[in-house]
Scaffold this motif. Structure first.
Motif, PDB file in Angstrom:
ATOM      1  N   ALA A  68      23.016 -14.270  27.081  1.00 46.44           N
ATOM      2  CA  ALA A  68      21.882 -15.190  26.965  1.00 46.44           C
ATOM      3  C   ALA A  68      20.965 -14.778  25.820  1.00 46.44           C
ATOM      4  O   ALA A  68      20.394 -15.632  25.132  1.00 46.44           O
ATOM      5  CB  ALA A  68      21.094 -15.226  28.278  1.00 46.44           C
ATOM      6  N   ALA A  69      20.827 -13.478  25.606  1.00 51.03           N
ATOM      7  CA  ALA A  69      20.009 -12.991  24.499  1.00 51.03           C
ATOM      8  C   ALA A  69      20.643 -13.367  23.170  1.00 51.03           C
ATOM      9  O   ALA A  69      19.961 -13.804  22.233  1.00 51.03           O
ATOM     10  CB  ALA A  69      19.839 -11.476  24.593  1.00 51.03           C
ATOM     11  N   GLU A 172      13.862   3.430  28.857  1.00 55.95           N
ATOM     12  CA  GLU A 172      15.237   3.123  29.203  1.00 55.95           C
ATOM     13  C   GLU A 172      15.270   1.985  30.213  1.00 55.95           C
ATOM     14  O   GLU A 172      14.356   1.791  30.998  1.00 55.95           O
ATOM     15  CB  GLU A 172      15.934   4.361  29.775  1.00 55.95           C
ATOM     16  N   GLY A 173      16.355   1.222  30.159  1.00 52.00           N
ATOM     17  CA  GLY A 173      16.492   0.135  31.103  1.00 52.00           C
ATOM     18  C   GLY A 173      16.710  -1.194  30.407  1.00 52.00           C
ATOM     19  O   GLY A 173      16.995  -1.250  29.213  1.00 52.00           O
ATOM     20  N   LEU A 212      13.280  -9.931  20.215  1.00 53.23           N
ATOM     21  CA  LEU A 212      12.173  -9.199  20.839  1.00 53.23           C
ATOM     22  C   LEU A 212      11.718  -9.898  22.120  1.00 53.23           C
ATOM     23  O   LEU A 212      11.366  -9.243  23.109  1.00 53.23           O
ATOM     24  CB  LEU A 212      11.000  -9.091  19.872  1.00 53.23           C
ATOM     25  N   GLY A 213      11.710 -11.218  22.085  1.00 54.51           N
ATOM     26  CA  GLY A 213      11.299 -11.963  23.274  1.00 54.51           C
ATOM     27  C   GLY A 213      12.223 -11.739  24.450  1.00 54.51           C
ATOM     28  O   GLY A 213      11.763 -11.554  25.591  1.00 54.51           O
ATOM     29  N   ALA A 218      13.443  -9.144  29.724  1.00 53.28           N
ATOM     30  CA  ALA A 218      14.312  -8.296  30.544  1.00 53.28           C
ATOM     31  C   ALA A 218      13.550  -7.190  31.257  1.00 53.28           C
ATOM     32  O   ALA A 218      13.934  -6.780  32.357  1.00 53.28           O
ATOM     33  CB  ALA A 218      15.413  -7.691  29.667  1.00 53.28           C
ATOM     34  N   ARG A 219      12.482  -6.699  30.645  1.00 49.71           N
ATOM     35  CA  ARG A 219      11.812  -5.532  31.241  1.00 49.71           C
ATOM     36  C   ARG A 219      10.498  -5.868  31.947  1.00 49.71           C
ATOM     37  O   ARG A 219       9.789  -4.958  32.380  1.00 49.71           O
ATOM     38  CB  ARG A 219      11.559  -4.472  30.172  1.00 49.71           C
ATOM     39  N   ASN A 220      10.171  -7.142  32.083  1.00 47.84           N
ATOM     40  CA  ASN A 220       8.909  -7.507  32.720  1.00 47.84           C
ATOM     41  C   ASN A 220       9.111  -8.438  33.906  1.00 47.84           C
ATOM     42  O   ASN A 220       9.998  -9.308  33.899  1.00 47.84           O
ATOM     43  CB  ASN A 220       7.990  -8.205  31.710  1.00 47.84           C
ATOM     44  N   GLY A 221       8.246  -8.247  34.907  1.00 41.15           N
ATOM     45  CA  GLY A 221       8.185  -9.162  36.027  1.00 41.15           C
ATOM     46  C   GLY A 221       7.226 -10.297  35.726  1.00 41.15           C
ATOM     47  O   GLY A 221       6.794 -10.484  34.594  1.00 41.15           O
TER      48      GLY A 221
END
Length: 251
Positions: A68-69, A172-173, A212-213, A218-221
């Motif tokens: 998707a990215a 990481e993640g 970047l978006g 991916a790393r935020n709720g």
């Protein structure tokens, strides 16, 4: 393979593919050199080879982990490429929306709706709940627009991508590979961009911004996405206000 090794490989892959793409496009110049050359703010002739090269490289490096990215990066780059080829003198979202109300579909309108749609599709694939999908779409499209917004002088867009993406590599993640793809491609372009030999153009700026978006998504709720979305909408509104002032002054 550790997370750090994965993002390091994504960063290196994006950088290598970007340089290879630039070399290949410069050697072939499909459609003739005139299609690939522009005059910058200082009147110097610069090449647009870095835009498609960095967009494709970032899409491959980010998409191998999250398809998707890769889709979001390619779609944003394609919309930017249309503006690079068919763009006009109008600046700011308001000017393009005004033209659309008059029945004229400008390259800016194509970018606005095309990248927004691609962001929403990618957001729907990356998140599970509907509110998060919408916020993710806004963040992806908004970040693509923001990077293009700062692309007003040599090296600024590439430097902004590196500055915004590098902190994500320390965490990481999820998202590290997308951030690494953007950083690697931008780093490969930066020396020639600063030297006014190449420019990212709308193609590269929008594509790397979309990468970047997707990293931020991916790393935020939900709370983090909401904060990003508000900040990006505010930046877009401010940028449009500045563009409007520039038009009024004849800049």
């Amino acid at each position: 393979m550790t997370d750090r090794a994965r993002w390091a490989s994504s960063c290196c892959l994006a950088a290598v593919l970007t340089r290879a793409g630039i070399a290949g496009l410069r050697a072939k110049s499909p459609g003739g050199r005139g299609l690939w050359e522009r005059e910058n703010y200082a009147g110097r002739t610069v090449g647009l080879y870095a835009g498609p090269a960095s967009a494709l490289a970032a899409a491959v490096a980010a998409g191998r982990v999250r398809p998707a990215a890769g889709f979001a990066v390619l779609a944003a780059g394609a919309c930017g490429a249309w503006d690079d080829v068919a763009g006009d003198h109008r600046r700011g979202l308001r000017a393009h929306l005004s033209a659309l109300r008059d029945g004229e579909v400008t390259s800016g309108a194509v970018k606005l709706f095309g990248i927004s749609a691609a962001g929403l599709v990618a957001g729907a694939l990356l998140k599970e709940r509907f509110p998060d999908k919408v916020l993710a779409g806004i963040v992806i499209a908004g970040t693509a627009h923001f990077v293009n917004l700062v692309d007003v002088r040599p090296g600024r867009a590439a430097a902004a991508v590196i500055a915004l993406g590098a902190p994500g590599l320390l965490r990481e993640g999820p998202g590290a590979q997308s951030a690494a793809a953007a950083v690697g491609a931008a780093a490969a372009v930066l020396p020639d961009d600063l030297g006014e030999r190449l420019m990212l153009g709308d193609t590269g700026a929008h594509a790397l911004g979309a990468a970047l978006g997707t990293a931020a998504v991916a790393r935020n709720g939900r709370a983090g996405l909401l904060a990003y979305a508000v900040a990006l909408v505010a930046a877009a509104a401010y940028g449009d206000k500045v563009s409007g002032a520039a038009r009024a002054l004849g800049a």
